[in-house]
Design an enzyme around this catalytic site. Structure first.
Site, PDB file in Angstrom:
ATOM      1  N   GLY A  75       0.818  -1.214   0.000  1.00  0.00           N
ATOM      2  CA  GLY A  75       0.000   0.000   0.000  1.00  0.00           C
ATOM      3  C   GLY A  75       0.848   1.258   0.000  1.00  0.00           C
ATOM      4  CG  ASP A 197      -0.428  -0.781   9.081  1.00  0.00           C
ATOM      5  OD1 ASP A 197      -1.133   0.233   8.947  1.00  0.00           O
ATOM      6  OD2 ASP A 197      -0.489  -1.760   8.327  1.00  0.00           O
ATOM      7  CG  MET A 240      -6.333   2.585   7.149  1.00  0.00           C
ATOM      8  SD  MET A 240      -5.357   2.800   5.644  1.00  0.00           S
ATOM      9  CE  MET A 240      -6.614   2.467   4.408  1.00  0.00           C
ATOM     10  NE  ARG A 242      -1.878  -4.855   6.599  1.00  0.00           N
ATOM     11  CZ  ARG A 242      -2.577  -4.817   5.477  1.00  0.00           C
ATOM     12  NH1 ARG A 242      -3.758  -5.351   5.415  1.00  0.00           N
ATOM     13  NH2 ARG A 242      -2.102  -4.231   4.412  1.00  0.00           N
ATOM     14  NE  ARG A 347      -2.775   3.390   1.526  1.00  0.00           N
ATOM     15  CZ  ARG A 347      -3.021   2.144   1.197  1.00  0.00           C
ATOM     16  NH1 ARG A 347      -2.951   1.195   2.106  1.00  0.00           N
ATOM     17  NH2 ARG A 347      -3.317   1.809  -0.038  1.00  0.00           N
TER      18      ARG A 347
END
Ligand code: F6P
Length: 422
Positions: A75, A197, A240, A242, A347
């Site tokens: 990503g 992350d 976000m 994860r 992001r």
């Protein structure tokens, strides 16, 4: 079990470094894994350590005859272009490596049948790129056949490959390194750990994380103002991250407007959450909740995996919004819920100044590591120093928040939420 922190090398260093450096790093220099006095005492004079990063006086590759390639995978992440720029500038100007290929669209760019012709990278091409988010090379998710990727690198006579990516990317890089070992090739593979992350083991901070936390402040402030603007307002922000709660945790402490943060590392029951929220609404008339996308998956089971093998997480944000609305409805307590999901916007931004510094130093140290013939490693930060981490250690697991540690204590002190939510 003690880990093996040694870094593999493709051969003996025989060339003098062209670098004008006052601080060549000695190969024997290391950074302690545990920097506390009690940790040192427990290790009884043999504390485990990671190899220290930095320029070496002797290098393995002859710069004028070397070819480098770089790839960005997974990503998007703030700072990708900064790292590309740093790698190109340091290779070109400090070492004199003038053949640098930018491989397109992640690992697809290393498989000939995709026909993604590499970009020729020069200082002119990368001069301005760090001012933009995204990656000039493009990216993709998912692994490719390591044997085909090594064929590609051999055909193009690449001496060093820089893999800029997260956990999945570095797993792919490891597979490439193993295939090279089988073929006995002297090609360096060096990773730059990238992910908003911040879930890479043995590295304190990945680039892009700080920017993502900074970008999260805008929706949290919005949620706070919206919640306070009405009677019994509840603002919910989904972030976000994860299966690790780092973005939500840091964004919460930075904001100091959050009353409840839910992260994957802390299971919660709806009853406990509702009880805490009701008390908050009755006393303060508003509440702000930050929910990490990986939180509460016991309530919204994940559905399969994506191309990188990551769980497709259940939508805990929308679930909570509905559940909270229904709960207060049944209690005949009128509330207004404002739900904000900033999603990819945190992001795709350009890196903050601090992340840009990290990106430059990561890129710089990755080049030093490659030129000295190291391979199968990523560059990271440990105890405030740049270090070399064997890739196989970095990808063993994902870094998580220690909820019995001081970071989580800061969250409890900051939000006032109960430690136990079950
Ligand atoms: O790993 C970075 C990340 O942005 C996660 O926080 C998020 O869950 C995921 O990628 C989204 O990925 P995709 O680009 O596949 O939608």
């Amino acid at each position: 079990m003690t880990e093996d922190y040694r870094i593999r090398r493709v051969g003996q260093c025989t060339f003098d470094s062209p670098l004008d450096s006052a601080v060549f790093t000695d190969d024997s220099e290391g950074v302690l894994i545990d920097a506390t006095v009690s940790g040192y005492q427990r290790a009884r004079g043999e504390p485990p350590y990671l190899e220290k990063a930095g320029p070496r006086e002797k290098i393995f590759f002859d710069p004028a005859a070397s070819r480098a390639a770089l790839v960005t995978c997974g990503g998007l992440c703030p700072g990708l272009n900064d790292v590309i720029r740093a790698l190109v500038m340091v290779l070109w100007y400090r070492y004199g490596v003038k053949e640098i290929s930018g491989l397109r669209y992640g690992f697809e760019g290393l498989v000939s049948s995709y026909n993604h012709e590499p970009l020729v990278l020069t200082p002119e091409v990368v001069e301005e790129i760090h001012k933009d988010g995204g990656t000039i090379l493009g990216t993709s998710r998912g692994p490719q056949d390591p044997s085909l990727m090594v064929d590609f690198l051999q055909e193009r006579k690449i001496d060093m490959l820089f893999t800029i990516g997260g956990d999945g990317t570095q797993q792919g890089a490891l597979a490439i390194t193993r295939e090279m070992e089988k073929r006995d090739l002297a090609i360096s593979v060096i990773g730059a750990p990238k992910t908003i992350d911040n879930d890479i083991l043995f590295t304190e901070r990945t680039f892009g994380f700080e920017t993502a936390v900074a970008m999260s402040q805008i929706p949290i402030t919005g949620a706070h103002l919206e919640a306070r603007g009405v009677k019994n307002g509840i603002g919910i922000v989904k972030l976000m991250g994860r299966e690790s709660g780092f973005i939500a945790t840091y964004a919460t402490i930075a904001s100091s407007d959050v009353n409840l943060v839910l992260i994957p590392e802390v299971p919660f029951s709806l009853e406990k959450v509702f009880a805490y929220l009701e008390e908050r609404i009755m006393t303060k008339r508003h509440a702000v909740i930050v929910v990490a996308e990986g939180a509460g998956q016991e309530h919204v089971p994940p559905q399969g995996t994506d191309a990188s093998g990551n769980k497709r997480l259940g939508d805990i944000g929308l679930f909570l919004k509905k559940a909270i609305t229904e709960y207060f409805g049944k209690r005949n307590l009128p509330i207004t819920v404002r739900y904000i999901d900033p999603s990819y916007t945190i992001r795709s931004a350009p890196a903050t100044a601090d992340d840009s510094v990290l990106c430059f130093q990561l890129g710089e140290n990755a080049v030093h590591a490659a030129m000295s013939g190291r391979t199968g490693m990523i560059v990271g930060i440990w105890n405030g120093h740049f270090v070399h981490i064997p890739t196989q250690l970095a990808v063993k697991d994902r870094k998580k928040i220690d909820t019995s540690g001081l970071l989580w204590q800061s969250v409890l002190d900051n939000t006032g939420q109960p430690r136990n939510l079950t």
